[in-house]
Enzyme design. Structure first.
Site, mmCIF file in Angstrom:
data_model
loop_
_atom_site.group_PDB
_atom_site.id
_atom_site.type_symbol
_atom_site.label_atom_id
_atom_site.label_comp_id
_atom_site.label_asym_id
_atom_site.label_seq_id
_atom_site.Cartn_x
_atom_site.Cartn_y
_atom_site.Cartn_z
ATOM 1 N N ARG A 162 7.351 -41.813 21.273
ATOM 2 C CA ARG A 162 8.777 -41.842 21.032
ATOM 3 C C ARG A 162 9.495 -41.704 22.368
ATOM 4 O O ARG A 162 8.961 -41.136 23.317
ATOM 5 C CB ARG A 162 9.124 -40.761 20.011
ATOM 6 C CG ARG A 162 10.026 -39.693 20.416
ATOM 7 C CD ARG A 162 10.341 -38.700 19.316
ATOM 8 N NE ARG A 162 11.761 -38.673 19.044
ATOM 9 C CZ ARG A 162 12.289 -38.433 17.885
ATOM 10 N NH1 ARG A 162 11.532 -38.213 16.860
ATOM 11 N NH2 ARG A 162 13.566 -38.422 17.698
ATOM 12 N N LYS A 177 18.468 -37.034 15.199
ATOM 13 C CA LYS A 177 19.669 -37.318 14.410
ATOM 14 C C LYS A 177 20.315 -36.034 13.903
ATOM 15 O O LYS A 177 21.540 -35.935 13.817
ATOM 16 C CB LYS A 177 19.328 -38.219 13.222
ATOM 17 C CG LYS A 177 19.254 -39.701 13.564
ATOM 18 C CD LYS A 177 19.122 -40.516 12.294
ATOM 19 C CE LYS A 177 19.009 -41.994 12.583
ATOM 20 N NZ LYS A 177 18.838 -42.786 11.346
ATOM 21 N N GLU A 198 16.739 -45.529 8.793
ATOM 22 C CA GLU A 198 17.424 -44.926 7.648
ATOM 23 C C GLU A 198 18.916 -44.830 7.971
ATOM 24 O O GLU A 198 19.280 -44.346 9.051
ATOM 25 C CB GLU A 198 16.867 -43.533 7.359
ATOM 26 C CG GLU A 198 17.525 -42.873 6.160
ATOM 27 C CD GLU A 198 17.010 -41.468 5.892
ATOM 28 O OE1 GLU A 198 17.561 -40.799 4.989
ATOM 29 O OE2 GLU A 198 16.075 -41.033 6.593
#
Length: 679
Positions: A296, A306, A46
């Site tokens: 992750r 983020k 994104e």
């Protein structure tokens, strides 16, 4: 049934969702007809921030490692680069451009670049189709009411888990909240309301389109997830044509299907969304890709959220998204990590479902390996102390190899003069049998100058620190125990050196992460000097924020890179040179003096080792081989006690290997026991 082109289909298999994740014969046939033996993955970030090293791991998986695991030949591999751009409030052209630049810099070439926003028309038609099937409705519950509903559903799931009566638990709840008064609105009314949403007839936040899923499911992601919301914000890519935008949960599975993705690879936090992913494709009768979740990336002493990274930028805690302390691709590049360093690191850690904390020394070691044969050598001093030779008046030219391991890279000249500078770490006011630098009566060699000197005296300032060393050249046959690097007092270039440490004081930043920021993560040294042969490679015209700047190995100190803040003009000799520290040379703490390591580097390495040992004390015995970075990703199967039984390729461990592992586990158990006694 495996797809043609995939020889190892069992390598990427996730939890099955019976019925929903099964493709009909017609869907499977159509997909096969359209893609043939091509196996397709996608990398869908994104554009709401800069890419970080966790994204580098995802790129490595989607562009390379997944195909290796599946046994797909190079000619049958395709990876799409997709902008998952459905939230215009947090997205921008700056982020869109940065994603593309970082992907290109890391060396990945997508078969196609796509935007979810370019599929808004199709996504809208899918929403209409859901409404017509009675599987979506316009909901006017307020945000507070939706939160109340989800809390009720959460408690309901807990009651079921305990064997209680869930409906009795909900008796006191208003039917407007549970199951919700808008779930049974007619198809005709929902179509009209959704069209009114699209035409901008409702205020932002007044209503949403929700999918009519399964509110009795134990999975919260099936509790009527949102499909569309109203946002009166122009989109950075497709402009102002829309005031309703699809959610991530609605978008990504549909776009995966429309793009013919074979393997939709994500991280483990999305594992609970597997049901909603397949439910929606089932509801729309669309082709269903295979979904696989991997762990992750978690790296010690930093954050990869983020939201947190954005806060670091907005609060001016760091210089920006490309600050050398940031784990972003831009930050790592500015720090001096090349694409080879990052890709080597990603290959090294691999991709598994095992959650683990990767220690920073693995990334640092990847940098040392990759930089050793490409970084130009130079002599530099960070804390200059003047040396004066009493019996040497001439100057001499010394030849220094640019890269000692590769003669084809040539050499450069430096001038040795009667006065020169050495680093403060190489001087002591008093002699020490374990110190081989400059100290009274000590014999020292000067690297590349073919000169041996005897230290006659050391002058010190009021603070007791050495300020000048008086020496004499000697031709005695005794061999010095060390050869010190130096920079001429006459021929040198002043520079600023920014030394970087961990951004956080703890290996795993907690919810109080802002209090755990390391105030000394950047130390600026304004007194440094480098030999002038480096000048041409430090020219400001050669710096580029989207490419790697020139790197150096400052001999006996570490690796450094020219920073973007450099303004130096090599022709005029004017301007400022700025270097960023990349990584120190490898230090063996027990033998640091014999290896001529600086005292500061040894101290830093000691702190790193202590932090690593401390972090390991938080790992329980049964998780040792899954979380300790030395072993993470090396094994594919474990027994009930967490002991490895098979290597990462599925081969059963040999007795000799198991014996060694048992010894390492015993050491860890002993460390835990000792730590418990101290408490």
């Amino acid at each position: 049934m495996s797809k043609p082109g995939v020889t190892n289909p069992d390598q990427l298999v996730g939890r099955p969702i019976p019925t929903w994740d099964e493709n009909s014969a017609e869907l499977a046939s159509t997909h096969l007809k359209e893609s043939g033996s091509i196996v397709r993955t996608r990398f869908p970030p994104e554009p709401n921030g800069y890419l970080h090293i966790g994204h580098a791991k995802s790129m490595n998986m989607n562009f390379s490692l997944a195909f290796e695991k599946l046994g797909v030949s190079p000619e049958n591999r395709e990876t799409y680069f997709r902008y998952d751009d459905t939230n215009p409030e947090k997205e921008s052209k700056e982020y869109i451009d940065s994603l593309r630049n970082d992907l290109t810099w890391l060396g990945w070439s997508p078969a196609k670049t796509t935007y979810s926003s370019e599929g808004f028309n199709h996504l809208h038609s899918c929403a209409v189709k859901l409404i017509m099937k009675g599987l979506a409705y316009v909901c006017f519950l307020t945000k507070a009411e939706v939160e109340q509903q989800r809390e009720v559903l959460k408690k309901r799931v807990a009651v079921i888990a305990k064997g209680g009566d869930p409906e009795k638990q909900c008796e006191a709840v208003s039917p407007d909240i549970y199951p919700g008064k808008y779930r049974n609105t007619s198809v005709e009314e929902n179509l009209k309301l959704f069209e009114d949403m699209r035409k901008g007839k409702f205020p932002e936040g007044h209503c949403t389109l929700r999918m009519k899923m399964d509110i009795t499911s134990p999975n919260p992601n099936m509790h009527d997830s949102m499909a569309y919301r109203i946002k009166y914000t122009a989109h950075p890519h497709v402009g102002s044509g829309w005031c309703i935008y699809p959610s991530y949960d609605f978008t990504h599975c549909i776009i995966d299907s429309l793009e013919g993705i074979d393997y939709s690879i994500c991280t483990l936090e999305f594992e609970t969304r597997r049901e909603s992913y397949y439910w929606l494709l089932w509801a729309l009768d669309l082709y269903k890709p295979r979904v696989y979740e991997m762990s992750r990336l978690n790296i010690a002493h930093t954050v990869l959220s983020k939201r947190r990274l954005l806060k670091l930028v907005d609060s001016n805690t760091v210089r920006g998204w490309d600050d050398p302390r940031m784990p972003t691709i831009s930050g790592l590049r500015r720090r001096g990590y090349t694409k080879e360093c990052i890709n080597t690191f990603c290959n090294d850690i691999g991709a598994t479902r095992n959650m683990n904390l990767v220690e920073t020394n693995r990334l640092e070691q990847a940098a040392r390996v990759c930089l050793a044969d490409v970084s130009r050598r130079a002599m530099a001093v960070l804390d200059p102390v003047k040396v004066t030779l009493t019996n040497f008046t001439d100057s001499k030219t010394c030849t220094v190899p640019n890269i000692p391991t590769d003669p084809s890279k040539g050499s450069h000249d430096v001038i040795f003069t009667p006065t020169f500078y050495i680093d403060g770490a190489d001087v002591r006011a008093e002699a020490d049998s374990n110190f081989f630098g400059f100290a009274p009566t000590q014999l020292v060699g000067l690297k590349y100058a073919d000169v041996k000197v005897r230290c006659d005296s050391v002058k010190v300032g009021k603070d007791g620190k050495p300020t000048e060393v008086i020496c004499s050249v000697t031709d005695e046959v005794t061999k010095p125990k060390s050869y010190i690097t130096w920079v001429s007092a006459v021929h040198n270039l002043p520079c600023e050196v920014r030394q970087y440490g961990h951004l956080f004081t703890v290996p795993e930043p907690s919810d109080k992460w802002e209090e755990e920021i390391n105030a000394e993560s950047e130390v600026v040294i304004s007194t440094a000097l480098v030999d002038p042969s480096a000048g041409e490679l430090c020219d400001a015209s050669s710096t580029d924020k989207w490419n790697s700047n020139n790197s150096f190995q400052f001999e006996r100190i570490g690796y450094f890179v020219v920073d973007d803040d450099t303004t130096y003009d090599s022709k005029s000799g004017k301007g400022k040179i700025v270097f960023n520290s990349i990584v120190s040379l490898k230090v063996d703490i027990a033998k640091d003096t014999k290896k001529d390591a600086t005292a500061s580097a040894a101290a830093h390495a000691q702190r790193q080792r202590q932090a690593i040992l401390k972090a390991r004390l938080s790992i329980p015995v049964e998780e040792f081989f899954k979380k300790v970075e030395d072993y993470a990703g090396m094994f594919s199967k474990f027994d009930v006690d967490g002991f490895p039984t098979h290597d990462k390729d599925g081969e059963e461990l040999k007795k000799s290997a198991a014996k060694k592992l048992k010894k390492d586990l015993a050491k860890h158990q002993k460390s835990l026991a000792n730590a418990a006694k101290k408490k």
